[in-house]
Enzyme design. Structure first.
Site, short mmCIF file in Angstrom:
data_model
loop_
_atom_site.label_atom_id
_atom_site.label_comp_id
_atom_site.label_asym_id
_atom_site.label_seq_id
_atom_site.Cartn_x
_atom_site.Cartn_y
_atom_site.Cartn_z
CG ASP A 150 -20.62 -0.25 89.92
OD1 ASP A 150 -21.21 0.77 90.32
OD2 ASP A 150 -19.75 -0.25 89.02
CE LYS A 196 -21.20 3.65 89.93
NZ LYS A 196 -21.35 2.97 88.62
CD GLU A 200 -23.67 0.59 84.04
OE1 GLU A 200 -24.16 0.35 82.91
OE2 GLU A 200 -22.50 0.32 84.34
CD GLU A 226 -18.61 5.72 82.31
OE1 GLU A 226 -19.21 5.17 83.26
OE2 GLU A 226 -17.77 5.13 81.62
#
Ligand code: MHF
Ligand code: KIV
Ligand code: MG
Length: 263
Positions: free
Chosen positions: A83, A112, A114, A180
């Site tokens: 992340d 990754k 967001e 998510e």
């Protein structure tokens, strides 16, 4: 033989479930990998379950590099995603520098980040450099102070927005996507629409694969675990046995059941 991006894409096409778990250190990465988990996520959730913070926001890039290094010493075969932590991806330039550290120093296979529209240009830039990128849509823990922990895409307008952002991420070069806490039917629609693997958490059973936070599935999270998670130790005699049960229940589409959702 290590898991590759092309193997994961083939699994998505063939509708073979992809099993993913977080790990934060070498010992757990060893046993997660030995259980046949295809993807290990070095999640910034480590800020909560390892460091004891209330959110993922305090996690630094140095800490993500350190945990990724540990995980990659123990991981024998899984594809490793790291992340990008909060505020390490605010500009294209900063995102490139942050991703470079996770790859060069941490040994990650993929990074990754967001968000949707906000990250599209960064995704293109990383992709052009040959850095595999995983998107993350729906509930965004790094934006918890603004939106809280809530299911996303419940009304038709926000659902359409999520579909558009998923397609835009793929078109910008994302090679994988985490969804998510998205309604199961919307997660199915996005998974069927995309040709990259979609990994769900709290998003029903119709994604290409599933991910859980390791501490939740081992029942060692302090306080409340999210309602979509499941403690696999309750049916197991060891950590290795719990990991094996998780792998087989995701493969057989036993986990998640309809009860593993948040309202
Ligand atoms: N232990 C742990 N498990 C996770 O899955 C996880 C983390 N930490 N940290 C990073 C993010 C944050 N995530 C979360 C955290 C909390 C909820 C949660 O509290 N859900 C409540 C409902 C929320 C509400 O209504 O306020 C639930 O009932 O499960 C959901 C996802 C998922 N990730
Ligand atoms: C919850 C998963 C998807 C994650 O981003 C993390 O563990 O940080
Ligand atoms: Mg995360």
């Amino acid at each position: 033989m290590s898991v590759t991006l092309s193997k994961l894409k083939k699994m998505h096409q063939a509708k073979q479930k992809i099993v993913c778990l977080t790990a934060y250190d070498a010992s757990f990465a060893h046993w997660v990998s030995a259980a046949g988990v295809e993807v290990i996520l070095v999640g910034d959730s480590l800020g909560m379950v390892v460091q004891g913070h209330a959110t993922t926001l305090p996690v630094t890039l140095d800490e993500m590099v350190y945990h990724t290094q540990m995980v990659q010493r123990g991981n024998e075969q899984a594809w490793c995603i790291a992340d990008l932590p909060f505020m390490s991806d605010t500009t294209i330039e900063q995102t490139m520098q942050s991703a470079a550290r996770l790859m060069k120093e941490g040994g990650a296979n993929m990074v990754k980040l967001e968000g949707g529209v906000r990250v599209l240009q960064s995704v293109s830039a990383l992709s052009a450099l040959g850095i595999p990128v995983c998107g993350h849509l729906g509930l965004l823990p790094q934006s918890v102070e603004k939106y809280g922990y809530k299911v996303q895409g419940k009304d038709s307008v926000s659902a359409k927005q999520l579909v558009n952002e998923a397609v835009a991420l793929q078109d910008s070069g994302a090679e994988m996507l985490v969804l998510e806490c998205v309604p199961a039917e919307l997660a199915r629609e996005i998974t069927d629409l995309l040709n990259i693997p979609v990994i769900g958490i709290g998003s029903g059973k119709n994604t290409s694969g599933q991910v859980l936070v390791l501490n939740d599935m081992l029942g060692i999270t302090v306080g409340k675990s999210p309602k979509f998670s499941k403690n696999f130790m309750l049916q197991s005699t060891s950590i290795q046995d719990a990991l094996a049960h998780y792998v087989s229940e995701v493969k057989a589409e036993i986990f998640p059941s309809d009860t593993h959702v948040i309202a």
